[in-house]
Write a protein that holds these residues in place. Sequence first.
Motif, short mmCIF file in Angstrom:
data_model
loop_
_atom_site.label_atom_id
_atom_site.label_comp_id
_atom_site.label_asym_id
_atom_site.label_seq_id
_atom_site.Cartn_x
_atom_site.Cartn_y
_atom_site.Cartn_z
N TYR A 1 0.65 -1.20 0.15
CA TYR A 1 0.00 0.13 0.01
C TYR A 1 0.79 1.27 0.08
N THR A 2 1.65 1.34 0.99
CA THR A 2 2.55 2.45 1.08
C THR A 2 3.50 2.85 -0.18
N ALA A 3 3.75 1.80 -0.92
CA ALA A 3 4.84 1.89 -2.26
C ALA A 3 3.87 2.43 -3.33
N ILE A 4 2.55 1.70 -3.36
CA ILE A 4 1.75 2.08 -4.59
C ILE A 4 1.27 3.36 -4.30
N VAL A 5 0.59 3.90 -3.13
CA VAL A 5 -0.14 5.09 -2.92
C VAL A 5 0.70 5.90 -2.21
N ASN A 6 1.80 6.43 -2.77
CA ASN A 6 2.76 7.06 -1.98
C ASN A 6 2.24 8.82 -2.03
N LYS A 7 3.15 9.57 -1.47
CA LYS A 7 2.88 11.01 -1.50
C LYS A 7 2.75 11.61 -2.80
N ARG A 8 3.58 11.15 -3.83
CA ARG A 8 3.75 11.71 -5.13
C ARG A 8 2.38 11.24 -5.80
N VAL A 9 1.86 10.10 -5.72
CA VAL A 9 0.92 9.42 -6.26
C VAL A 9 -0.59 10.31 -5.83
N CYS A 10 -0.32 10.24 -4.64
CA CYS A 10 -1.65 11.25 -4.02
C CYS A 10 -1.80 12.56 -4.64
N GLY A 11 -0.56 13.18 -4.63
CA GLY A 11 -0.51 14.44 -5.31
C GLY A 11 -1.03 14.65 -6.78
N TRP A 12 -0.70 13.55 -7.47
CA TRP A 12 -1.09 13.35 -8.85
C TRP A 12 -2.48 13.13 -9.01
N LEU A 13 -2.91 12.21 -8.18
CA LEU A 13 -4.40 11.97 -8.33
C LEU A 13 -5.32 13.17 -8.22
N VAL A 14 -4.90 13.77 -6.82
CA VAL A 14 -5.86 15.03 -6.63
C VAL A 14 -5.59 16.02 -7.60
N ALA A 15 -4.41 16.40 -8.36
CA ALA A 15 -4.23 17.16 -9.51
C ALA A 15 -5.04 16.74 -10.63
N ALA A 16 -5.34 15.45 -10.84
CA ALA A 16 -5.95 14.92 -11.98
C ALA A 16 -7.40 15.08 -11.73
N SER A 17 -7.88 15.17 -10.39
CA SER A 17 -9.36 15.22 -10.11
C SER A 17 -9.45 16.79 -10.30
#
Length: 304
Positions: free
Chosen positions: A130-146
């Motif tokens: 989990y922590t490797a897949i949904v890391n801070k960078r991925v979280c930022g990109w997902l929010v930005a994409a939204s």
Amino acid sequence: MENKTNVTEFILQGLTQDKTVAKLCFSLFLVFYATIILGNLLIIVTIKTSQELNSPMYFFLSYLSFVDISYSTVTAPKLIYDLLAEKKAISFVGCIAQLLAGHFFGCTEIFLLTVMAYDRCIAICKPLHYTAIVNKRVCGWLVAASWVGGFVHSLVQTLLVTRLPFCGPNEIDHYFCDVHPLLKLACADTYIIGVTVVANSGMISLSCFVVLVVSYAVILVSLRTRSSEGRLKALYTCTSHITVVVLFLGPCIFIYMRPPTTFSADKLVSVFYTVITPMLNPLIYALRNQEVKNAMKKLWSRKV
């Protein structure tokens, strides 16, 4: 299509024409809006100040609360004011701005709810990764994409409407400016634009709903191998999100997954995703989450 609009303002018919009911609704929606602002601000402050709430789930929740405040602010203040106003008018520019902002924050919320379902799916189905897949960078990109997805959607909807000519009448049978009521007032053939609107708004709502259903189906399948305690804990965590999804996406699908016609029930249904769901989100996530409640208690004790 050449725009020959000579309408400078629209008249909103509002939620009700009964003055007694309007006064009651004024008090009720004033309390609702205050609850939306205070409740969601409390969620944001609690998450930002608590070291315990640093997981991606709470990162997404803080942005969801911000979007809830913004989304309800697009329609609720005008709705509350108009309940006691003699003339429920909104300028043409103000109407288009409300349309743009409403679809921007509404679509962004749909994408955020989908992202949160993806987050829960990875957390439950692949806890070790989990922590490797949904890391801070991925979280930022997902929010930005939204945010980007919400903006693109709202821009398309707004451009479609602004290309239409409005030459009267100018009475909107709603309490805010939305695509379907505006298409009804356009003095031009709106069939193609209506189909495009359904394809844009309706398919986004339906597609995200399907993704959410599939995500939770995967979660349920993965829970079969867990212990009873593990299943209950995972289901308890997901129930809050499922409740919000049903309350928000259900009415959206009803409104936008159909030809551009207006029904008398549309105004009541719209209240759910513009006011009720943003108000219930803090209550649902806070009251059903022990970590959030503990963080709020610590925040309160520090303030005291």
